[in-house]
Scaffold this motif. Structure first.
Motif, short mmCIF file in Angstrom:
data_model
loop_
_atom_site.label_atom_id
_atom_site.label_comp_id
_atom_site.label_asym_id
_atom_site.label_seq_id
_atom_site.Cartn_x
_atom_site.Cartn_y
_atom_site.Cartn_z
N LEU A 93 0.83 -1.20 0.00
CA LEU A 93 0.00 0.00 0.00
C LEU A 93 0.87 1.26 0.00
CD1 LEU A 93 -2.74 -0.97 2.63
CD2 LEU A 93 -3.02 -0.84 0.15
N ALA A 94 1.91 1.25 0.81
CA ALA A 94 2.78 2.42 0.90
C ALA A 94 3.47 2.70 -0.43
CB ALA A 94 3.83 2.19 2.00
N LYS A 95 3.94 1.66 -1.09
CA LYS A 95 4.60 1.85 -2.39
C LYS A 95 3.63 2.45 -3.41
CE LYS A 95 8.26 -1.63 -2.20
NZ LYS A 95 8.80 -2.86 -2.82
N THR A 96 2.40 1.99 -3.38
CA THR A 96 1.40 2.53 -4.31
C THR A 96 1.17 4.01 -4.04
OG1 THR A 96 0.32 0.37 -4.54
CG2 THR A 96 -0.97 2.31 -5.14
N MET A 97 1.03 4.38 -2.78
CA MET A 97 0.79 5.78 -2.44
C MET A 97 1.99 6.66 -2.77
SD MET A 97 -1.48 5.69 1.08
CE MET A 97 -0.83 4.21 1.85
N LEU A 98 3.20 6.14 -2.55
CA LEU A 98 4.40 6.91 -2.88
C LEU A 98 4.51 7.10 -4.39
CD1 LEU A 98 6.90 5.22 -0.41
CD2 LEU A 98 6.25 7.64 -0.39
N ARG A 99 4.21 6.05 -5.13
CA ARG A 99 4.29 6.13 -6.59
C ARG A 99 3.29 7.13 -7.14
NH1 ARG A 99 3.13 1.33 -7.45
NH2 ARG A 99 1.01 1.57 -8.21
N ARG A 100 2.11 7.16 -6.55
CA ARG A 100 1.05 8.06 -7.03
C ARG A 100 1.15 9.47 -6.43
NH1 ARG A 100 -4.08 3.91 -6.23
NH2 ARG A 100 -3.56 2.47 -7.93
N ARG A 101 2.11 9.68 -5.53
CA ARG A 101 2.27 10.97 -4.85
C ARG A 101 0.99 11.37 -4.12
NH1 ARG A 101 5.56 14.86 -9.12
NH2 ARG A 101 7.22 13.40 -9.63
N GLU A 102 0.36 10.42 -3.47
CA GLU A 102 -0.91 10.69 -2.80
C GLU A 102 -0.75 11.53 -1.54
OE1 GLU A 102 -3.25 7.26 -2.06
OE2 GLU A 102 -3.28 6.62 -4.16
N ALA A 103 0.42 11.44 -0.90
CA ALA A 103 0.62 12.17 0.35
C ALA A 103 2.11 12.18 0.69
CB ALA A 103 -0.17 11.51 1.48
N GLY A 104 2.46 12.94 1.74
CA GLY A 104 3.82 12.95 2.21
C GLY A 104 4.13 11.71 3.04
N VAL A 105 5.39 11.54 3.39
CA VAL A 105 5.82 10.35 4.12
C VAL A 105 5.09 10.22 5.46
CG1 VAL A 105 7.78 9.23 5.26
CG2 VAL A 105 8.06 10.25 2.99
N ALA A 106 4.93 11.33 6.17
CA ALA A 106 4.29 11.27 7.48
C ALA A 106 2.84 10.79 7.38
CB ALA A 106 4.34 12.65 8.15
N GLU A 107 2.10 11.31 6.40
CA GLU A 107 0.70 10.90 6.24
C GLU A 107 0.60 9.45 5.79
OE1 GLU A 107 -3.35 12.11 3.78
OE2 GLU A 107 -1.70 13.55 3.93
N ILE A 108 1.49 9.04 4.88
CA ILE A 108 1.47 7.65 4.42
C ILE A 108 1.79 6.71 5.59
CG2 ILE A 108 2.69 5.96 2.97
CD1 ILE A 108 2.96 8.16 0.86
N ALA A 109 2.74 7.12 6.43
CA ALA A 109 3.07 6.32 7.61
C ALA A 109 1.83 6.08 8.45
CB ALA A 109 4.16 7.01 8.42
N GLU A 110 1.04 7.13 8.66
CA GLU A 110 -0.17 7.02 9.46
C GLU A 110 -1.20 6.13 8.77
OE1 GLU A 110 -3.61 9.95 11.38
OE2 GLU A 110 -1.82 10.80 10.44
N ARG A 111 -1.32 6.24 7.44
CA ARG A 111 -2.31 5.45 6.70
C ARG A 111 -2.01 3.96 6.72
NH1 ARG A 111 -3.67 8.37 0.93
NH2 ARG A 111 -4.00 10.50 1.67
N VAL A 112 -0.76 3.58 6.89
CA VAL A 112 -0.43 2.15 6.88
C VAL A 112 -0.07 1.63 8.27
CG1 VAL A 112 0.26 2.11 4.47
CG2 VAL A 112 1.99 2.60 6.22
N GLY A 113 -0.44 2.40 9.31
CA GLY A 113 -0.39 1.85 10.65
C GLY A 113 0.86 2.11 11.46
N TYR A 114 1.65 3.12 11.10
CA TYR A 114 2.85 3.43 11.87
C TYR A 114 2.63 4.71 12.68
CZ TYR A 114 5.37 -0.24 9.51
OH TYR A 114 5.77 -1.47 9.05
N GLY A 115 3.14 4.71 13.91
CA GLY A 115 2.92 5.83 14.80
C GLY A 115 3.75 7.05 14.48
N SER A 116 4.81 6.86 13.69
CA SER A 116 5.65 8.00 13.34
C SER A 116 6.28 7.79 11.97
CB SER A 116 6.76 8.19 14.38
OG SER A 116 7.69 7.12 14.32
N ALA A 117 6.69 8.90 11.36
CA ALA A 117 7.34 8.81 10.05
C ALA A 117 8.67 8.09 10.17
CB ALA A 117 7.55 10.21 9.48
N SER A 118 9.38 8.27 11.28
CA SER A 118 10.68 7.62 11.45
C SER A 118 10.55 6.11 11.56
CB SER A 118 11.40 8.19 12.67
OG SER A 118 10.63 7.98 13.85
N ALA A 119 9.55 5.65 12.31
CA ALA A 119 9.34 4.20 12.43
C ALA A 119 8.97 3.59 11.08
CB ALA A 119 8.25 3.91 13.45
N PHE A 120 8.12 4.30 10.34
CA PHE A 120 7.75 3.83 9.00
C PHE A 120 8.97 3.81 8.08
CE2 PHE A 120 6.57 5.43 4.69
CZ PHE A 120 6.04 4.25 4.20
#
Length: 302
Positions: free
Chosen positions: A252-279
């Motif tokens: 899911l994260a790769k798809t969102m990054l490829r489509r430029r759907e959101a920044g790293v922090a928001e994508i991290a939240e969408r796929v279940g990570y508490g922080s951008a660094s952990a993601f």
């Protein structure tokens, strides 16, 4: 409710198929090494033999449909027991628009529609690993009709051709895969979905990947103890539950990054990570590069 199978097929992004008619007579054999390209085949008349690397040889008869989601070395041949030299398909004779193998005169002993397509997902290998190595379905008119539609559309240049092709291929793959589902399905996603207990956990992971799942919570979804759930999931799906969840989140994260759907922090939240660094740590370990590097590379290639 979320359907994991349709989600995976959609993420695979099947497209750009190549479809042709093939016939054969007498003693003939065609060998291919098509790593990574999905292969499908419908037997229109007659019979032939299919040998896929790592699988028991099967005789294909009229009405049969075959799908190899991640094709490897395989050979198709006539039923003649005598060995036949492998033929280079690129130089096979053409008769009335067909590729002809073996004896060139007289009626064919088998006629098939074969085709290849490609998966546009950068995570295709991982997603396909959840599917059966070989799907063989006897006498299914729906699949034969879908394969015919794919072949017809591939030879035209009508408006919206690519979009129609993608939708047809998605339906073809889903129809083929669900036709082989059930308790007799090989290890993988289809076997897990056929299990009434495990399917609850798999659907839950797909429906809410943002939730901080644990083995205990997934086991409760399935109505099993933690040990029973873990053993059953590993045995039927072929990987540990948290490994499956990680693979799905990263896809899911790769798809969102490829489509430029959101920044790293928001994508991290969408796929279940508490922080951008952990993601970022998890993504880098999984993909071999950071989310930012991955997005930059995908944009450069596209």
């Amino acid at each position: 409710m979320i359907d994991p199978l349709s989600e995976i097929v959609t993420l695979l992004r099947p497209s750009a198929p190549f479809s042709k008619l093939v016939s054969g007579a007498g003693s003939w054999s065609v060998s291919r090494s098509e790593y990574g390209r999905p292969f499908f085949c419908v037997v229109l008349e007659g019979a032939c033999r299919l040998c896929v690397d790592g699988q028991v040889p099967v005789v294909l008869r009229q009405g049969d449909f075959v799908l190899i989601p991640f094709a490897r070395d395989f050979t198709m041949s006539g039923l003649d027991a005598a060995p036949a030299p492998a033929i280079d398909p690129s130089i096979a004779s053409r008769l009335d628009g067909e590729i002809r193998h073996g004896r060139q005169d007289g009626p064919p002993e088998v006629r098939l529609r074969v085709g290849y397509c490609r998966f546009g997902s950068p995570d295709a290998a991982l997603l396909v690993s959840l599917l059966p190595d070989l799907v063989h379905i006897r006498d299914d008119q729906r699949l034969a009709t879908l394969a015919q539609l794919v072949g017809d559309e591939s030879r035209t240049m009508r408006p919206a051709r690519e979009m129609v092709m993608e939708r047809l291929l998605e339906v073809l793959l889903i129809e083929a895969l669900r036709s082989t589902s059930g308790t007799a399905a090989p290890t993988g996603l289809l076997r897990g979905l056929a299990d009434e207990r495990l399917s609850l956990a798999i659907r839950a992971m797909h429906e809410t990947p943002t939730r901080r799942w644990s083995i205990a919570e997934l086991a409760r979804q399935s109505g099993l103890s933690r040990s029973a759930f873990f053993e059953r999931f590993q045995r039927l799906v072929g990987m540990a539950p948290m490994e499956y969840l990680l693979a799905w989140r990263m896809a899911l994260a790769k798809t969102m990054l490829r489509r430029r759907e959101a920044g790293v922090a928001e994508i991290a939240e969408r796929v279940g990570y508490g922080s951008a660094s952990a993601f970022s740590v998890a993504f880098t370990r999984h993909a071999g590069q950071s989310p930012t590097e991955y997005a930059r590379q995908q944009h450069a290639e596209n």
